[in-house]
Design a protein around this motif. Structure first.
Motif, PDB file in Angstrom:
ATOM      1  N   PHE A  56       1.124  -1.320  -0.206  1.00 36.14           N
ATOM      2  CA  PHE A  56      -0.138   0.197  -0.199  1.00 36.14           C
ATOM      3  C   PHE A  56       1.216   1.371  -0.439  1.00 36.14           C
ATOM      4  O   PHE A  56       1.813   1.390   0.686  1.00 36.14           O
ATOM      5  N   ASN A  57       0.875   2.181  -0.927  1.00 33.22           N
ATOM      6  CA  ASN A  57       1.527   3.272  -0.802  1.00 33.22           C
ATOM      7  C   ASN A  57       0.496   4.295  -0.164  1.00 33.22           C
ATOM      8  O   ASN A  57      -0.595   4.399  -0.849  1.00 33.22           O
ATOM      9  N   ILE A  58       0.948   5.092   1.289  1.00 36.33           N
ATOM     10  CA  ILE A  58       0.552   6.627   1.195  1.00 36.33           C
ATOM     11  C   ILE A  58       0.960   7.199   0.377  1.00 36.33           C
ATOM     12  O   ILE A  58       2.371   7.741   0.898  1.00 36.33           O
TER      13      ILE A  58
ATOM     14  N   SER B  85       4.832   6.901   2.495  1.00 37.50           N
ATOM     15  CA  SER B  85       5.153   5.222   2.956  1.00 37.50           C
ATOM     16  C   SER B  85       4.942   4.810   2.203  1.00 37.50           C
ATOM     17  O   SER B  85       3.514   4.738   1.534  1.00 37.50           O
ATOM     18  N   THR B  86       4.922   2.936   2.686  1.00 37.27           N
ATOM     19  CA  THR B  86       4.113   2.530   2.086  1.00 37.27           C
ATOM     20  C   THR B  86       4.678   1.010   2.884  1.00 37.27           C
ATOM     21  O   THR B  86       5.606   1.155   3.798  1.00 37.27           O
ATOM     22  N   VAL B  87       3.707   0.613   2.331  1.00 41.33           N
ATOM     23  CA  VAL B  87       3.631  -1.232   4.219  1.00 41.33           C
ATOM     24  C   VAL B  87       2.709  -2.137   3.025  1.00 41.33           C
ATOM     25  O   VAL B  87       2.231  -2.480   2.283  1.00 41.33           O
ATOM     26  N   PRO B  88       4.086  -3.058   3.417  1.00 39.49           N
ATOM     27  CA  PRO B  88       3.711  -3.853   2.855  1.00 39.49           C
ATOM     28  C   PRO B  88       2.261  -4.816   3.249  1.00 39.49           C
ATOM     29  O   PRO B  88       1.798  -5.210   4.292  1.00 39.49           O
ATOM     30  N   TYR B  89       2.014  -5.601   1.963  1.00 40.33           N
ATOM     31  CA  TYR B  89       0.303  -6.356   2.344  1.00 40.33           C
ATOM     32  C   TYR B  89       1.406  -7.705   2.820  1.00 40.33           C
ATOM     33  O   TYR B  89       1.620  -8.175   2.086  1.00 40.33           O
ATOM     34  N   GLN B  90       0.691  -8.290   3.412  1.00 45.62           N
ATOM     35  CA  GLN B  90       0.596  -9.179   4.309  1.00 45.62           C
ATOM     36  C   GLN B  90      -0.510 -10.014   4.886  1.00 45.62           C
ATOM     37  O   GLN B  90      -1.108 -10.210   5.859  1.00 45.62           O
TER      38      GLN B  90
ATOM     39  N   GLN C  43      -5.109 -10.997   4.367  1.00 45.52           N
ATOM     40  CA  GLN C  43      -6.354  -9.479   4.809  1.00 45.52           C
ATOM     41  C   GLN C  43      -6.401  -9.819   5.694  1.00 45.52           C
ATOM     42  O   GLN C  43      -6.497 -10.425   7.219  1.00 45.52           O
ATOM     43  N   ARG C  44      -6.289  -8.468   6.869  1.00 42.46           N
ATOM     44  CA  ARG C  44      -6.083  -7.670   8.342  1.00 42.46           C
ATOM     45  C   ARG C  44      -6.413  -5.860   8.427  1.00 42.46           C
ATOM     46  O   ARG C  44      -6.171  -6.121   7.103  1.00 42.46           O
ATOM     47  N   LEU C  45      -6.453  -5.866   9.620  1.00 39.59           N
ATOM     48  CA  LEU C  45      -5.685  -4.325   9.217  1.00 39.59           C
ATOM     49  C   LEU C  45      -4.589  -3.743   9.714  1.00 39.59           C
ATOM     50  O   LEU C  45      -3.759  -3.957   9.696  1.00 39.59           O
ATOM     51  N   TYR C  46      -4.842  -2.476   8.830  1.00 41.21           N
ATOM     52  CA  TYR C  46      -3.329  -2.181   8.868  1.00 41.21           C
ATOM     53  C   TYR C  46      -3.624  -0.508   9.412  1.00 41.21           C
ATOM     54  O   TYR C  46      -3.977  -0.443   8.957  1.00 41.21           O
ATOM     55  N   SER C  47      -2.253  -0.604  10.054  1.00 40.77           N
ATOM     56  CA  SER C  47      -2.156   1.489  10.121  1.00 40.77           C
ATOM     57  C   SER C  47      -1.242   1.369   9.710  1.00 40.77           C
ATOM     58  O   SER C  47       0.002   0.811   8.994  1.00 40.77           O
ATOM     59  N   TYR C  48      -0.709   3.378   9.828  1.00 37.11           N
ATOM     60  CA  TYR C  48       0.309   3.969   8.958  1.00 37.11           C
ATOM     61  C   TYR C  48       0.732   4.835  10.508  1.00 37.11           C
ATOM     62  O   TYR C  48      -0.377   5.626  10.922  1.00 37.11           O
ATOM     63  N   GLN C  49       1.694   5.338  10.850  1.00 41.65           N
ATOM     64  CA  GLN C  49       1.906   6.335  12.117  1.00 41.65           C
ATOM     65  C   GLN C  49       2.503   7.675  11.186  1.00 41.65           C
ATOM     66  O   GLN C  49       3.823   7.086  11.427  1.00 41.65           O
ATOM     67  N   SER C  50       2.280   8.667  11.003  1.00 46.54           N
ATOM     68  CA  SER C  50       3.266   9.708  10.029  1.00 46.54           C
ATOM     69  C   SER C  50       3.851  10.283  11.530  1.00 46.54           C
ATOM     70  O   SER C  50       3.607  10.332  12.713  1.00 46.54           O
ATOM     71  N   ASP C  51       5.125  11.187  10.421  1.00 47.39           N
ATOM     72  CA  ASP C  51       5.789  12.352  11.584  1.00 47.39           C
ATOM     73  C   ASP C  51       4.567  13.090  12.114  1.00 47.39           C
ATOM     74  O   ASP C  51       3.288  12.996  12.198  1.00 47.39           O
ATOM     75  N   THR C  52       5.450  13.754  13.244  1.00 40.68           N
ATOM     76  CA  THR C  52       4.337  14.863  13.797  1.00 40.68           C
ATOM     77  C   THR C  52       4.215  16.018  13.048  1.00 40.68           C
ATOM     78  O   THR C  52       4.790  16.158  12.331  1.00 40.68           O
ATOM     79  N   LEU C  53       3.197  16.138  13.374  1.00 45.47           N
ATOM     80  CA  LEU C  53       2.826  17.209  12.116  1.00 45.47           C
ATOM     81  C   LEU C  53       2.131  18.002  12.974  1.00 45.47           C
ATOM     82  O   LEU C  53       1.488  18.132  14.220  1.00 45.47           O
ATOM     83  N   GLN C  54       2.102  19.515  11.842  1.00 43.08           N
ATOM     84  CA  GLN C  54       1.521  21.161  12.792  1.00 43.08           C
ATOM     85  C   GLN C  54       0.142  21.248  13.059  1.00 43.08           C
ATOM     86  O   GLN C  54      -0.556  20.645  11.824  1.00 43.08           O
TER      87      GLN C  54
ATOM     88  N   VAL D 216      -4.934   6.794   0.000  1.00 46.80           N
ATOM     89  CA  VAL D 216      -3.818   5.365  -0.130  1.00 46.80           C
ATOM     90  C   VAL D 216      -4.214   4.706  -1.507  1.00 46.80           C
ATOM     91  O   VAL D 216      -5.365   3.994  -1.434  1.00 46.80           O
ATOM     92  N   ARG D 217      -3.656   3.712  -2.199  1.00 45.96           N
ATOM     93  CA  ARG D 217      -2.932   3.242  -3.036  1.00 45.96           C
ATOM     94  C   ARG D 217      -2.823   1.910  -3.042  1.00 45.96           C
ATOM     95  O   ARG D 217      -1.653   1.968  -2.820  1.00 45.96           O
ATOM     96  N   ALA D 218      -3.702   0.854  -3.878  1.00 45.76           N
ATOM     97  CA  ALA D 218      -2.712  -0.176  -3.294  1.00 45.76           C
ATOM     98  C   ALA D 218      -1.599  -0.923  -4.918  1.00 45.76           C
ATOM     99  O   ALA D 218      -2.566  -0.266  -5.572  1.00 45.76           O
ATOM    100  N   GLU D 219      -0.656  -1.131  -4.821  1.00 52.14           N
ATOM    101  CA  GLU D 219      -0.429  -1.656  -5.720  1.00 52.14           C
ATOM    102  C   GLU D 219       0.163  -3.356  -5.801  1.00 52.14           C
ATOM    103  O   GLU D 219       0.495  -3.666  -5.510  1.00 52.14           O
ATOM    104  N   ASP D 220       0.545  -3.451  -6.904  1.00 54.30           N
ATOM    105  CA  ASP D 220       0.591  -5.300  -6.943  1.00 54.30           C
ATOM    106  C   ASP D 220       2.059  -5.270  -7.944  1.00 54.30           C
ATOM    107  O   ASP D 220       2.820  -3.956  -7.300  1.00 54.30           O
TER     108      ASP D 220
END
Length: 89
Positions: A9-11, A27-32, A34-45, A53-57
């Motif tokens: 998943f491309n963020i 960031s990218t999150v590898p597909y593992q 069917q499950r729940l995925y999460s992403y934590q960004s750096d600190t935002l102002q 989020v877009r899936a890539e094959d």
């Protein structure tokens, strides 16, 4: 909208500019499976941010979804709390 199994998943984010940069994922999150995925960004102002989020094959084909998530961060602290004291008479 993905026609094949995702590999990752491309963020993407707009960094508060109002226009998402789909050329450079933050960031990218590898597909593992069917499950729940999460992403934590750096600190935002404080401000408004758009994320997508877009899936890539495996072949590098990415879905072209225009869906995004808007997040509004307020930099102000909470309003003052008035503490009341009560006693029985």
């Amino acid at each position: 909208e993905q026609e094949s199994q995702p590999a990752r998943f491309n963020i993407y984010c707009d960094n508060g500019a109002g226009q998402i940069d789909y050329e450079n994922p933050i960031s990218t999150v590898p597909y593992q499976g069917q499950r729940l995925y999460s992403y934590q960004s750096d600190t935002l102002q404080a401000g408004r941010y758009l994320f997508a989020v877009r899936a890539e094959d495996q072949a590098g084909s990415e879905n072209a979804s225009a869906d995004c998530l808007a997040i509004e961060l307020c930099g102000a602290g909470p309003d003052a709390i008035t503490i009341l004291e009560a006693e029985t008479v």
